[in-house]
Design a protein around this motif. Structure first.
Motif, PDB file in Angstrom:
ATOM      1  N   LYS A   1       0.838  -1.207   0.000  1.00 25.95           N
ATOM      2  CA  LYS A   1       0.000   0.000   0.000  1.00 25.95           C
ATOM      3  C   LYS A   1       0.871   1.255   0.000  1.00 25.95           C
TER       4      LYS A   1
ATOM      5  N   ARG B   1     -12.604   4.459  -6.408  1.00 28.18           N
ATOM      6  CA  ARG B   1     -12.937   4.774  -5.021  1.00 28.18           C
ATOM      7  C   ARG B   1     -13.064   6.293  -4.909  1.00 28.18           C
TER       8      ARG B   1
ATOM      9  N   ALA C   1      -8.288  -1.255   0.541  1.00 26.74           N
ATOM     10  CA  ALA C   1      -8.587  -2.610   1.032  1.00 26.74           C
ATOM     11  C   ALA C   1      -7.530  -3.578   0.525  1.00 26.74           C
ATOM     12  N   ASP C   2      -7.336  -4.682   1.254  1.00 27.72           N
ATOM     13  CA  ASP C   2      -6.299  -5.641   0.882  1.00 27.72           C
ATOM     14  C   ASP C   2      -6.526  -6.207  -0.515  1.00 27.72           C
ATOM     15  N   HIS C   3      -7.745  -6.568  -0.815  1.00 30.36           N
ATOM     16  CA  HIS C   3      -7.979  -7.175  -2.139  1.00 30.36           C
ATOM     17  C   HIS C   3      -7.780  -6.142  -3.241  1.00 30.36           C
ATOM     18  N   GLU C   4      -8.055  -4.865  -2.929  1.00 33.22           N
ATOM     19  CA  GLU C   4      -7.853  -3.800  -3.921  1.00 33.22           C
ATOM     20  C   GLU C   4      -6.369  -3.602  -4.194  1.00 33.22           C
TER      21      GLU C   4
ATOM     22  N   SER D   1     -18.189  -1.914  -4.377  1.00 30.78           N
ATOM     23  CA  SER D   1     -16.842  -1.868  -3.776  1.00 30.78           C
ATOM     24  C   SER D   1     -16.911  -2.208  -2.295  1.00 30.78           C
ATOM     25  N   ARG D   2     -17.952  -1.731  -1.629  1.00 28.30           N
ATOM     26  CA  ARG D   2     -18.096  -2.024  -0.192  1.00 28.30           C
ATOM     27  C   ARG D   2     -18.344  -3.515   0.024  1.00 28.30           C
TER      28      ARG D   2
ATOM     29  N   ALA E   1     -15.006  -5.219  -0.416  1.00 24.22           N
ATOM     30  CA  ALA E   1     -14.118  -4.924   0.718  1.00 24.22           C
ATOM     31  C   ALA E   1     -14.480  -5.817   1.905  1.00 24.22           C
TER      32      ALA E   1
ATOM     33  N   ALA F   1     -12.302  -9.162   3.649  1.00 20.67           N
ATOM     34  CA  ALA F   1     -11.737  -8.754   4.943  1.00 20.67           C
ATOM     35  C   ALA F   1     -12.074  -9.790   6.004  1.00 20.67           C
TER      36      ALA F   1
ATOM     37  N   ASN G   1     -15.866 -11.947   7.260  1.00 21.25           N
ATOM     38  CA  ASN G   1     -16.642 -11.560   6.082  1.00 21.25           C
ATOM     39  C   ASN G   1     -18.065 -12.108   6.112  1.00 21.25           C
TER      40      ASN G   1
END
Lengths: 368, 443
Positions: free
Chosen positions: B69, B86, B99-102, B293-294, B297, B301, B304
């Motif tokens: 990041k 975003r 976010a981690d996946h992003e 996107s939410r 995320a 995470a 989940n």
């Protein structure tokens, strides 16, 4: 028909030489090249454009003047070019004939306000035209449809009122025509837009050190003032000299009869914040400033601006000097006489003076 | 063609060379000297020695994702926000908000990691998230295995922590800089490489150009818009519909923002390709994209199964009149929830996803399968790796996708045909096909 006299002999008809003249043919002749150069080749569309131009010069509903913007399109897809990301509401379809223009305005003119404009187009392969309204201006600082019209291969003509019995037609090929249904000299072509631009130039001269930001503000302020001035019953606007602006509230006696705002309305600041932040709060602030300015313009007296995009006050009533009293044209109305006084004081108390009369005529003088 | 040699406009990072049979933590951490302090390395080794696998995996993962990041944030957070769609990320946003996946998706897009590394890192994230959310009783009954922890450590070290610098990111930053400082001409040789690059580079170049046009001012903006006018016609015929919508959406956004230079530039670009069919009639797609996107995320995470429910409910309640620019993202999010992951799926969230998926029209399914699935990393990763999502996918195909639907994309058609088979070997075949499509994304 001859009338018989009491003696029986025929008396001459009171009216021997009777003629009627309509602008229809001359308007068609003048606009034909323009319409064809815009990309339209249909004779019915040509007639529609002429009829709309004539009606828009002075359109009223229930005796209330209306100032709709009308976009005549050859292809409905052009709306995506003009107004991306905005809504369109189809009102209906109609065959284009002699009554089309009147019907179009009857059904749509009242809707075409607050950013909405009228569109009319004939989809490919169909005989009738589709018409409705669309968001030509999404919100206060968005780019309007009229601004993106140029430099495209789409056939679009914008028809809108631009002053006292005056309509303006623009196309996508950088051509423009002004139709004036008055006896004014056609060389006197300065219109509402020209006069407002002159005023706005003076009112934004020191708004920012950045030319780009000044240009954006000028474009915004021009649009705002045109929109606010058209429906009002008459207005006077002045841009005061820097010395006066910096002395507020301790102004010269000649300018004391006014409502000077203790905290000026920062129209430039509100605009820049909205453009930079692009959030609901800043847009709401900008729109609230616009409402205030609209109310001030509707009030009697002169609206007072400075050269930095601030609204300093309103309801300014000028006291004529002895010289001004002697020179006053007593045939003109109160607004006209006030404007003459303002023009006389350009260079001393004012940088610019603008007037819109009750019948829609405009004038503007400014310091070079 | 390997991941390192994709014939793209800028080179991508290679994997750090660690022997395949190396599994000793004390040796593995040494490869991460570039990013870990001595104290960190000692802590990791101690944790392994005390069998604290869940703890050490969380620590290693958090270090790796923070490093990635931070590297991405050097490109500018506003730019990162534009690339990830975003709208909440501004120039002053903290990198931790990505976010981690992003971060994995964007890092793969710009060549900081290879697609294989991306897949492995996603598995690592999945493992860490799964063990982090286990209740204490279950965690005691099913602790993380050493092999899993070693795998996580090795993946994070080879892909991220062991890299002294991300050459791919440096080259990408240089390419991006050029797009905003140099006006390219039609006979520029670099344009030829852009036009003939693998589709993945074409897509990323387009995203970069549009994000520059939306965020820059002054002279850099003029260079960016000028380059868009020159580059877009070269790419247009190759662009899939989601990318064409991206251009139209950008035009609508800059017009609404009052950005005259950008509006004029994108207008000229769209005129030259006659692309106004892809200009949306509203900016509602932003609401859908943000909601999707939410969902994603939350899906990637911790915890989940619980956290997906609310955002998925919001997305489902927006309705099935999904605007064109938002279809790809909404489908990715809904399918991700519905398919679940290696461990299963959230029943409550799946019910909401079901609400959306079951009411899609045939043309919407066709659009997704033909235009979006071939580059949907999230769904392809699931289909390429985990049995539970694959079984759910076959169930979904049988229940929701019309039997007469034939996608226009050849790979999607083959995947769909395999999904409809009921033979014992069909799961493996489906997995292999998904893996092939996934690998083709960067080619």
């Amino acid at each position: 028909m001859d009338r018989e006299s009491s003696t029986g002999s025929r008396a001459p008809s009171p009216v021997e030489d009777r003629r009627a003249w309509s602008i229809r043919k001359s308007l068609q002749g003048e606009l034909l090249d323009f319409i064809r150069g815009s990309g339209f080749s249909c004779t019915r569309t040509e007639q529609l454009v002429c009829d709309l131009a004539a009606l828009v010069c002075s359109y009223r509903e229930e005796d209330i003047p209306l100032y709709p913007h009308i976009y005549v399109l050859d292809d409905i897809d052009a709306l995506a070019l003009l107004a991306p990301g905005t809504a369109r509401v189809q009102i209906g379809t109609m065959a284009i004939d002699d009554g089309s223009a009147a019907r179009l305005l009857k059904e749509c003119a009242n809707l075409a306000r607050g950013g909405w404009a009228i569109y009319v187009t004939r989809p490919q392969g169909q005989r009738g035209a589709e018409f409705g309204v669309f968001r030509a201006l999404k919100h206060s600082f968005a780019i309007g449809a009229n601004e993106v019209m140029s430099d495209t291969d789409k056939a679009v003509i914008l028809i809108r009122n631009r002053g006292h019995h005056t309509a303006e037609l623009c196309n996508t090929k950088h051509s423009q025509r002004t139709v004036s249904l008055t006896s004014a000299d056609d060389k006197a072509t300065a219109t509402l837009t020209d006069h407002v631009r002159k005023l706005v130039d003076a009112a934004s001269r020191t708004a920012s050190t950045s030319e780009d930001q000044r240009a954006e503000f000028r474009a915004y302020l021009t649009r705002l003032f045109i929109e606010l001035l058209q429906p009002c019953h008459g207005a006077l606007v002045a841009v005061v000299d820097q010395c006066v602006a910096s002395a507020v509230p301790a102004v010269p006696d000649s300018l004391s009869d006014a409502v000077w705002l203790p905290v000026p309305v920062d129209l430039y600041g509100a605009h820049i914040a909205a453009v930079d932040l692009r959030d609901a709060e800043s847009l709401a602030t900008l729109q609230s400033c616009e409402s205030l300015v609209a109310g001030m313009l509707d009030s009697d007296g002169v609206l007072i601006l400075d050269a930095g995009g601030y609204v300093l006050g309103y309801r300014l009533f000028l006291k004529p000097t002895d010289e001004e009293s002697q020179r006053a044209d007593h045939k003109s109305g109160g607004r006209g006489r006030a404007f003459a006084m303002m023009v006389n004081r350009i260079g001393s108390e004012f940088d610019a003076a603008f007037m819109r009369s009750q019948d829609g005529a405009t004038a503007c003088e400014a310091k070079p | 063609m390997t991941d390192d040699d994709t014939g793209g406009i800028w080179p991508t990072n290679g994997a750090m060379a660690i022997a395949p049979n190396e599994s000793e933590p004390a040796n593995l951490v040494l490869f991460a000297r570039a990013s870990l302090s001595n104290r960190d390395m000692q802590s990791i080794v101690k944790a392994f020695n005390s069998d604290s696998y869940e703890m050490v995996s969380s620590f290693v993962w958090s270090k790796a994702s923070a490093t990635l990041k931070k590297q991405l944030s050097s490109l500018g957070m506003k730019f990162v926000g534009e690339m990830l769609n975003r709208t909440d990320l501004t120039e002053d946003s903290d990198p931790s908000l990505i976010a981690d996946h992003e971060v994995l998706s964007l890092a793969e897009d710009i060549g900081m990691i290879t697609s294989t590394q991306g897949l492995r890192l996603k598995h690592a994230l999945q493992l860490v998230a799964h063990y982090a959310q286990l209740e204490s009783q279950k965690a005691d009954a099913e602790p993380m295995q050493k092999e899993d922890a070693i795998s996580i450590l090795k993946t994070c070290v080879s892909a991220i922590l062991g890299q002294p610098q991300f050459a791919g990111a440096v080259e990408f930053a240089s390419f991006r800089q050029k797009l905003s400082t140099v006006s390219m001409k039609e006979d520029d040789s670099e344009l030829e490489s852009i036009a003939s690059s693998p589709y993945f580079f074409v897509k990323t170049t387009l995203s970069v150009l549009l994000s520059l046009v939306k965020t820059l001012k002054g002279a850099p903006l003029e260079h960016a818009t000028g380059n868009t006018i020159v580059i877009l016609p070269l790419l247009w015929d190759r662009l899939a519909e989601p990318e064409r919508w991206q251009v139209g959406q950008a035009y609508a956004e800059v017009s609404a923002a009052g950005n005259r230079v950008a509006t004029s530039g994108l207008k000229k670009s769209l005129i030259s390709v006659q692309g106004f069919d892809f200009v949306p009639e509203s900016l509602r797609s932003n609401s859908f994209t943000d909601a999707a996107s939410r969902v994603l995320a939350a899906h990637f995470a911790f915890n989940n199964y619980y956290n997906e429910v609310e955002p998925m409910t919001v997305l489902a309640n927006l309705g099935t009149s999904i605007p064109g620019p938002a279809i790809a993202k909404c489908m990715e999010a809904s399918l991700a929830v519905w398919l679940g992951n290696f461990y299963g799926n959230s029943t409550s969230a799946s019910a909401q996803a079901d609400k959306l998926l079951s009411s899609l029209r045939k043309d919407q399914w066709n659009y997704y399968l033909s235009q979006c699935l071939p580059s949907d990393r999230t769904i392809l990763d699931k289909l390429a790796s985990d049995d539970k999502p694959i079984k759910r996918w076959k169930q979904l195909v049988g229940s929701y996708i019309p039997t007469d639907l034939v996608p226009t994309n050849k790979a999607s058609k083959e995947l769909l045909d395999l999904s409809r088979q009921v033979t014992p070997g069909s799961v493996l075949s489906l997995k292999a096909k998904a893996k092939t499509i996934r690998e083709q994304i960067r080619k």
